[in-house]
Motif scaffolding. Structure first.
Motif, PDB file in Angstrom:
ATOM      1  N   PRO A  39       0.699  -1.353  -0.131  1.00  0.00           N
ATOM      2  CA  PRO A  39      -0.074  -0.162  -0.005  1.00  0.00           C
ATOM      3  C   PRO A  39       0.855   1.178  -0.053  1.00  0.00           C
ATOM      4  O   PRO A  39       2.033   1.374   0.870  1.00  0.00           O
ATOM      5  CB  PRO A  39      -0.884  -0.228   1.224  1.00  0.00           C
ATOM      6  N   SER A  77       4.414   4.324   9.524  1.00  0.00           N
ATOM      7  CA  SER A  77       4.330   3.210   8.848  1.00  0.00           C
ATOM      8  C   SER A  77       3.220   2.135   9.226  1.00  0.00           C
ATOM      9  O   SER A  77       3.140   2.016  10.361  1.00  0.00           O
ATOM     10  CB  SER A  77       5.781   2.404   8.882  1.00  0.00           C
ATOM     11  N   ILE A  78       2.609   1.759   8.191  1.00  0.00           N
ATOM     12  CA  ILE A  78       1.359   0.982   8.694  1.00  0.00           C
ATOM     13  C   ILE A  78       1.831  -0.191   9.343  1.00  0.00           C
ATOM     14  O   ILE A  78       1.139  -0.912  10.180  1.00  0.00           O
ATOM     15  CB  ILE A  78       0.783   0.301   7.211  1.00  0.00           C
ATOM     16  N   PHE A  94      -5.604   2.590   6.304  1.00  0.00           N
ATOM     17  CA  PHE A  94      -4.595   3.024   5.522  1.00  0.00           C
ATOM     18  C   PHE A  94      -4.619   4.283   5.156  1.00  0.00           C
ATOM     19  O   PHE A  94      -5.714   4.580   4.548  1.00  0.00           O
ATOM     20  CB  PHE A  94      -4.099   1.972   4.618  1.00  0.00           C
ATOM     21  N   THR A 152       0.186   5.687  -0.312  1.00  0.00           N
ATOM     22  CA  THR A 152      -0.652   6.863  -0.559  1.00  0.00           C
ATOM     23  C   THR A 152      -0.511   7.505  -1.909  1.00  0.00           C
ATOM     24  O   THR A 152       0.429   7.330  -2.444  1.00  0.00           O
ATOM     25  CB  THR A 152      -0.614   7.846   0.478  1.00  0.00           C
ATOM     26  N   GLY A 195       2.655   3.968   4.056  1.00  0.00           N
ATOM     27  CA  GLY A 195       3.468   2.861   3.613  1.00  0.00           C
ATOM     28  C   GLY A 195       4.749   3.070   4.106  1.00  0.00           C
ATOM     29  O   GLY A 195       5.235   4.203   4.639  1.00  0.00           O
ATOM     30  N   ILE A 235      -5.316   0.469  13.621  1.00  0.00           N
ATOM     31  CA  ILE A 235      -5.921   0.155  12.506  1.00  0.00           C
ATOM     32  C   ILE A 235      -7.528  -0.722  12.988  1.00  0.00           C
ATOM     33  O   ILE A 235      -7.162  -1.380  13.777  1.00  0.00           O
ATOM     34  CB  ILE A 235      -5.333  -1.058  11.598  1.00  0.00           C
ATOM     35  N   ILE A 265      -1.320   7.438   8.890  1.00  0.00           N
ATOM     36  CA  ILE A 265      -0.751   6.115   8.677  1.00  0.00           C
ATOM     37  C   ILE A 265      -0.534   5.768   6.946  1.00  0.00           C
ATOM     38  O   ILE A 265      -1.398   5.860   6.139  1.00  0.00           O
ATOM     39  CB  ILE A 265      -1.790   4.823   8.973  1.00  0.00           C
ATOM     40  N   ALA A 284       0.786   2.151  14.475  1.00  0.00           N
ATOM     41  CA  ALA A 284      -0.287   2.046  13.412  1.00  0.00           C
ATOM     42  C   ALA A 284      -1.256   0.715  13.512  1.00  0.00           C
ATOM     43  O   ALA A 284      -2.332   0.710  13.401  1.00  0.00           O
ATOM     44  CB  ALA A 284       0.224   2.167  12.030  1.00  0.00           C
ATOM     45  N   ARG A 285      -0.440  -0.389  13.658  1.00  0.00           N
ATOM     46  CA  ARG A 285      -1.007  -1.893  13.949  1.00  0.00           C
ATOM     47  C   ARG A 285      -2.091  -1.561  15.232  1.00  0.00           C
ATOM     48  O   ARG A 285      -2.988  -2.349  15.030  1.00  0.00           O
ATOM     49  CB  ARG A 285      -0.016  -2.833  14.245  1.00  0.00           C
TER      50      ARG A 285
END
Length: 160
Positions: free
Chosen positions: A5, A123-124, A88, A7, A111, A133, A109, A129-130
């Protein structure tokens, strides 16, 4: 092969770098190599060797960017209906519930290649970020940080 992924802004930034490398940097180094060759003996020609090394770097970076762009799945978050859920590309306003000051932080969030903590781009694949989500506005997220677990409230989710 897994799609990575990215943006729309991140893809545009890579495309601009690729154009610069192909249209500006590559011709400049080719000209430098040609000029250095005119100086004669190539074994002891530092200008020639430096230009060849730079050419190798440029060609390697061109290949790397082209591979990233071809393996990317571009997500334009502004074209997605905001459901209030962290996904994302979304920008999240968090309230730190641990510091007693309710400090607000804002992260987007993105790539792996776009991540830049100085620009609040996570970063995702980062732990924060984890942990975010799938959360929605008003949810509490327990995020494992290097300093220990931190509790954040998801104050706002923006699709910008």
């Amino acid at each position: 092969m897994n799609r990575v992924p990215m943006t729309a802004a991140g893809a545009e930034q890579l495309q601009e770098e690729l154009n610069d490398l192909k249209k500006v940097q590559r011709p400049r180094v080719v000209a430098a190599i040609a000029e250095a060759r005119e100086h004669g003996d190539l074994k002891e020609n530092a200008e020639y060797h430096a230009a060849r090394e730079q050419q190798g770097f440029i060609e390697g970076r061109i290949q790397e960017i082209e591979a990233k762009l071809s393996n990317s799945q571009i997500v334009d978050i502004s074209k997605i209906t905001n459901t209030g859920k962290v996904i994302f590309g979304s920008t999240v306003v968090l309230i730190n519930l641990e510091d007693g000051k309710d400090t607000e932080v804002r992260y987007q969030i993105v790539g792996d290649d776009e991540a830049d903590i100085k620009q609040n781009k996570l970063s995702i694949n980062s732990p924060i970020a984890r942990g975010l989500i799938g959360k929605e506005e008003g949810d509490i997220a327990d995020i494992q940080t290097p300093g220990g677990k931190v509790e954040y409230e998801v104050a706002e989710v923006l699709y910008i």
